[in-house]
Design an enzyme around this catalytic site. Structure first.
Site, PDB file in Angstrom:
ATOM      1  N   THR A  92     -15.229  -2.897  -6.522  1.00 13.05           N
ATOM      2  CA  THR A  92     -15.554  -3.371  -5.168  1.00 13.05           C
ATOM      3  C   THR A  92     -16.489  -2.727  -4.963  1.00 13.05           C
ATOM      4  OG1 THR A  92     -12.975  -2.708  -5.203  1.00 13.05           O
ATOM      5  CG2 THR A  92     -14.332  -1.844  -3.411  1.00 13.05           C
ATOM      6  N   LYS A 132       0.802  -0.768   0.040  1.00 13.18           N
ATOM      7  CA  LYS A 132       0.300   0.559   0.152  1.00 13.18           C
ATOM      8  C   LYS A 132       0.775   1.514   0.181  1.00 13.18           C
ATOM      9  CE  LYS A 132      -4.808   0.829   0.217  1.00 13.18           C
ATOM     10  NZ  LYS A 132      -5.653  -0.624  -0.494  1.00 13.18           N
TER      11      LYS A 132
END
Length: 430
Positions: A203, A115
């Site tokens: 998502t 990330k």
């Protein structure tokens, strides 16, 4: 006031890292995780911090700080989003990278976790400035990303256009013969730049699907069920879009600009059109009334979809929650203390590493298509996504039942056991 705001941001970031470590420790204790493997999984593999100058539209130079944390790659290349937000720092990136490792492992993808992002508020910069910032950040990352090493994707305040800039910048550093084999350095790209059909909604669709699977398991009809959504970006919008198609009613939405409420229902399509025309802000939407932010989570509803930032549901507001289901569209939206309160109240929580994993699964499909020179149709992508998520959901529910644990702990157990198996079978060099 500024000091108070900064303290709140620091607590948020430290809390996220604390939460993910406590979640990991809880599951690791239950399965009696090999202590040597535990040492490996408790820390990140690599942490990159870059400072880079960018010329602004007015001719002045501003120096930005970017991050990329690579937590673990025992199952495959690092995978995870890049976000542009003032709360981005090394601790936030560490926490989010760890969650990505558990998420990809749970979904049985050939990926690890990473990330990162840039510490900035993108609303303060022009499109041209954001392009230069993104390209300069990509150049600073250099060979620390790559299609078989670390594959970034969109996250908070980044999108398909951001990925297209990263792709173009990365490919410009490669020789002509290498460029055609580097399309999958990022996922979430525009369709015309090698992106996949359905990635934009993956998502949010995944959030919807896990709610649907939960409802089927509980024999609950979603028709006329009231739901509220925190965060109305891609995830919040698409989750709302598909829930409305099932007959559920969106009654409240909250974002950085404020909170709105209409007990008779808010049209997700109309709100999305308004938000797009107003710099992604929902404040002022005529189809609902304004609401105090502090009253949002305590609204009378059946389902809450937190789809914004981490640590939004805390011990302070968890006591006010009336909903019986929380579907975590964001990463780490519920802190540990809040979860304990909610579970005691009988509230079900679909954990983030399951609930919002549709995004990374969609990214995997895009990566595969680029890698193999294939183009899949939308219905094929959505069918594959539903099948993959159904397998994950069923596995989590079965593990929760067999281990007598909550869904989050079950999801962590599955993810960690897969990683443990990889280390046991492969051994540790040297």
């Amino acid at each position: 006031m500024i000091a108070k705001t900064q303290k709140k941001k620091n607590n948020l970031k430290q809390g996220m890292l604390n939460n993910v470590m406590r979640q990991f420790d809880n599951a690791a204790d239950i399965i009696d995780l090999n202590p040597n493997i535990r040492k490996i999984l408790e820390v990140t593999n690599n942490e990159l911090v870059v400072h880079f100058p960018v010329r602004m539209d007015n001719g002045e130079v501003e120096v930005f700080t970017g991050y990329r944390v690579q937590h673990n790659n025992s199952l495959g290349p690092y995978k995870g989003g890049l976000r542009y937000h003032p709360t981005v720092d090394i601790d936030a990136a560490r926490a989010l990278a760890m969650w990505m490792t558990w998420k990809t492992s749970l979904a049985r993808l050939p990926y690890g976790g990473a990330k990162g992002g840039i510490q900035l508020d993108p609303k303060k910069y022009s499109q041209a400035e954001l392009e230069r910032i993104t390209r300069r950040f990509t150049y600073a990352l250099g060979d620390n990303i790559g299609p078989e090493l670390d594959i970034p994707a969109p996250d908070v305040n980044t999108n398909a256009q951001t990925m297209a800039w990263i792709l173009d910048t990365y490919m410009s550093t490669k020789s002509p013969t290498e460029r055609s084999t580097n399309m999958h350095v990022v996922t979430g790209k525009p369709i015309g730049a090698g992106g996949s059909e359905g990635r934009d909604r993956a998502t949010g669709y995944g959030v919807f699907l896990t709610i649907k699977f939960w409802a089927e398991q509980k024999k609950v009809d979603l028709k006329d069920k009231k739901f509220i959504v925190q965060g109305f970006g891609n995830v919040g919008y698409w989750a709302s879009h598909f829930l409305e198609k099932e007959g559920a009613i969106l009654t409240a939405v909250q974002d950085a600009s404020g909170s709105i409420y209409n007990e008779n229902g808010i049209s997700a399509e109309q709100l999305w059109a308004y938000s797009e025309a107003n710099n992604r802000n929902i404040n002022g939407f005529s189809g609902a009334n304004s609401l105090e932010n502090g009253d949002f989570f305590g609204l009378d509803c059946d389902i809450i979809v937190p789809a914004a930032l981490g640590n939004q549901i805390t011990a302070k507001n968890a006591k006010k929650i009336k909903a019986y289901l929380i579907a975590e569209g964001a990463n780490g939206p519920t802190d540990v203390e809040a979860e304990e309160i909610l579970l005691k109240k009988g509230v079900d929580i679909i954990p983030d590493i399951l609930c919002n994993s549709g995004g990374v699964i969609g990214s995997y499909f895009e990566w595969l298509q680029n890698r193999n020179g294939e183009i899949w149709q939308l219905d094929e992508v959505m069918a594959k996504l539903e099948k993959k998520l159904k397998e994950s959901f069923t596995s989590v529910v079965d593990t929760a039942k067999n281990r007598n644990v909550d869904m989050r702990t079950a999801a962590f157990i599955i993810a960690i056991e897969r990683l443990e198996q990889a280390y046991v079978q492969r051994g540790i060099f040297p």
